[in-house]
Design an enzyme around this catalytic site. Structure first.
Site, PDB file in Angstrom:
ATOM      1  N   ALA A  70      34.930 -36.949  -3.904  1.00  0.00           N
ATOM      2  CA  ALA A  70      35.596 -38.241  -3.708  1.00  0.00           C
ATOM      3  C   ALA A  70      37.119 -38.136  -3.745  1.00  0.00           C
ATOM      4  CB  ALA A  70      35.116 -39.232  -4.767  1.00  0.00           C
TER       5      ALA A  70
ATOM      6  N   ARG B 183      29.563 -42.122   7.522  1.00  0.00           N
ATOM      7  CA  ARG B 183      29.265 -42.865   6.294  1.00  0.00           C
ATOM      8  C   ARG B 183      30.219 -44.063   6.137  1.00  0.00           C
ATOM      9  NH1 ARG B 183      28.599 -38.932   1.461  1.00  0.00           N
ATOM     10  NH2 ARG B 183      27.623 -40.824   0.637  1.00  0.00           N
TER      11      ARG B 183
ATOM     12  N   PRO C 108      34.510 -33.449  -7.971  1.00  0.00           N
ATOM     13  CA  PRO C 108      33.712 -34.277  -8.868  1.00  0.00           C
ATOM     14  C   PRO C 108      32.298 -34.568  -8.366  1.00  0.00           C
ATOM     15  CG  PRO C 108      35.423 -35.567  -7.784  1.00  0.00           C
ATOM     16  CD  PRO C 108      35.718 -34.126  -7.500  1.00  0.00           C
ATOM     17  N   ASN C 109      31.396 -34.577  -9.308  1.00  0.00           N
ATOM     18  CA  ASN C 109      29.977 -34.922  -9.115  1.00  0.00           C
ATOM     19  C   ASN C 109      29.165 -33.850  -8.398  1.00  0.00           C
ATOM     20  OD1 ASN C 109      30.206 -37.554 -10.331  1.00  0.00           O
ATOM     21  ND2 ASN C 109      31.311 -38.195  -8.500  1.00  0.00           N
TER      22      ASN C 109
ATOM     23  N   TYR D 105      22.831 -35.268   0.203  1.00  0.00           N
ATOM     24  CA  TYR D 105      23.485 -33.994  -0.133  1.00  0.00           C
ATOM     25  C   TYR D 105      22.545 -32.792  -0.173  1.00  0.00           C
ATOM     26  CZ  TYR D 105      27.289 -37.145  -1.363  1.00  0.00           C
ATOM     27  OH  TYR D 105      28.271 -38.092  -1.318  1.00  0.00           O
TER      28      TYR D 105
ATOM     29  N   ARG E 205      21.435 -35.257  -7.205  1.00  0.00           N
ATOM     30  CA  ARG E 205      22.299 -36.349  -6.750  1.00  0.00           C
ATOM     31  C   ARG E 205      21.997 -36.707  -5.293  1.00  0.00           C
ATOM     32  NH1 ARG E 205      28.598 -35.687  -4.955  1.00  0.00           N
ATOM     33  NH2 ARG E 205      29.009 -37.909  -4.692  1.00  0.00           N
TER      34      ARG E 205
ATOM     35  N   ASN F 200      35.692 -28.389  -1.360  1.00  0.00           N
ATOM     36  CA  ASN F 200      34.988 -29.652  -1.201  1.00  0.00           C
ATOM     37  C   ASN F 200      35.512 -30.515  -2.334  1.00  0.00           C
ATOM     38  OD1 ASN F 200      33.414 -31.870  -1.034  1.00  0.00           O
ATOM     39  ND2 ASN F 200      31.445 -30.793  -0.989  1.00  0.00           N
TER      40      ASN F 200
ATOM     41  N   GLU G  81      38.594 -27.215   4.459  1.00  0.00           N
ATOM     42  CA  GLU G  81      37.960 -28.354   3.791  1.00  0.00           C
ATOM     43  C   GLU G  81      36.507 -28.443   4.245  1.00  0.00           C
ATOM     44  OE1 GLU G  81      39.926 -32.020   4.793  1.00  0.00           O
ATOM     45  OE2 GLU G  81      38.304 -33.263   3.987  1.00  0.00           O
TER      46      GLU G  81
ATOM     47  N   HIS H 158      32.549 -30.471   3.682  1.00  0.00           N
ATOM     48  CA  HIS H 158      31.730 -31.545   3.118  1.00  0.00           C
ATOM     49  C   HIS H 158      30.282 -31.318   3.500  1.00  0.00           C
ATOM     50  CE1 HIS H 158      35.267 -33.806   2.009  1.00  0.00           C
ATOM     51  NE2 HIS H 158      35.772 -33.491   3.184  1.00  0.00           N
TER      52      HIS H 158
HETATM   53  C1  DQA Z   1      31.328 -35.086  -0.127  1.00  0.00           C
HETATM   54  C2  DQA Z   1      31.613 -36.417   0.594  1.00  0.00           C
HETATM   55  C3  DQA Z   1      32.457 -37.329  -0.283  1.00  0.00           C
HETATM   56  O1  DQA Z   1      32.693 -38.559   0.396  1.00  0.00           O
HETATM   57  C4  DQA Z   1      31.736 -37.623  -1.576  1.00  0.00           C
HETATM   58  O2  DQA Z   1      32.544 -38.423  -2.413  1.00  0.00           O
HETATM   59  C5  DQA Z   1      31.275 -36.399  -2.279  1.00  0.00           C
HETATM   60  C6  DQA Z   1      30.716 -35.302  -1.493  1.00  0.00           C
HETATM   61  C7  DQA Z   1      30.367 -34.193   0.685  1.00  0.00           C
HETATM   62  O3  DQA Z   1      30.288 -33.001   0.372  1.00  0.00           O
HETATM   63  O4  DQA Z   1      29.676 -34.679   1.580  1.00  0.00           O
HETATM   64  O5  DQA Z   1      31.288 -36.324  -3.498  1.00  0.00           O
HETATM   65  O6  DQA Z   1      32.562 -34.384  -0.261  1.00  0.00           O
END
Ligand code: DQA
Length: 150
Positions: free
Chosen positions: A79, A109, A12-13, A25, A20, A76, A100, A102
């Protein structure tokens, strides 16, 4: 070396990358990240298929659908990393080698980002290197998949 097929899942997002929170990011769009992944895949003789979804169920279906189609997964989960037992169970269920990733270093964080439900069921996690997290993750996964080849 037989060609590999790798599924890259963005949660998501991540469709909003580029606009964003660029300080966290980075400024690359998801399309640009996907193009870099495809190029790195080509270099390493692996076909890379990418999918982004803001819906947990779509990500679950994609993990299930990877069985028999792909040899490994990069995820990835955004959240959902910190909330989804269902994603963790799906990765454990298909039992495909998974890495995994990120963009940000989740351990630098907020406290709620420090726990990953996914981490215990993946080969490893790469966190904090921006787009390089994806590219390093792809390299690591391919290395792992090929390590027993002669
Ligand atoms: C994320 C880190 C997560 O905590 C966050 O909710 C994201 C992006 C990252 O790529 O740093 O949406 O996965």
């Amino acid at each position: 070396m037989p060609p590999l097929s790798i599924l890259v899942l963005h949660g998501p997002n991540l469709n909003l990358l580029g606009q964003r929170e660029p300080g966290i990011y980075g400024s690359l769009t998801l399309g640009e990240i996907n193009r870099l992944l495809a190029a790195e895949g080509l270099r390493l003789q692996a076909k890379v298929t990418t999918l982004q979804s803001n819906h947990e169920g779509v990500l679950l279906d994609a993990i299930h659908g990877a069985l028999g189609q792909h040899q490994g997964i990069i995820i990835n989960a955004g959240a959902y990393t910190h909330t989804s037992v269902a994603l963790r169970d799906a990765i454990a269920a298909v039992n495909l080698p998974t890495v995994e990733v990120h963009l940000s270093n989740i351990y630098r964080r907020e406290d709620f980002r420090h726990h990953s439900y996914i981490a215990p069921v993946v080969i490893g996690q790469i966190s904090g290197f921006g787009v390089q997290s994806y590219l390093l993750g792809l390299q690591a996964l391919i290395y792992d998949l090929r390590k027993n080849e002669v």
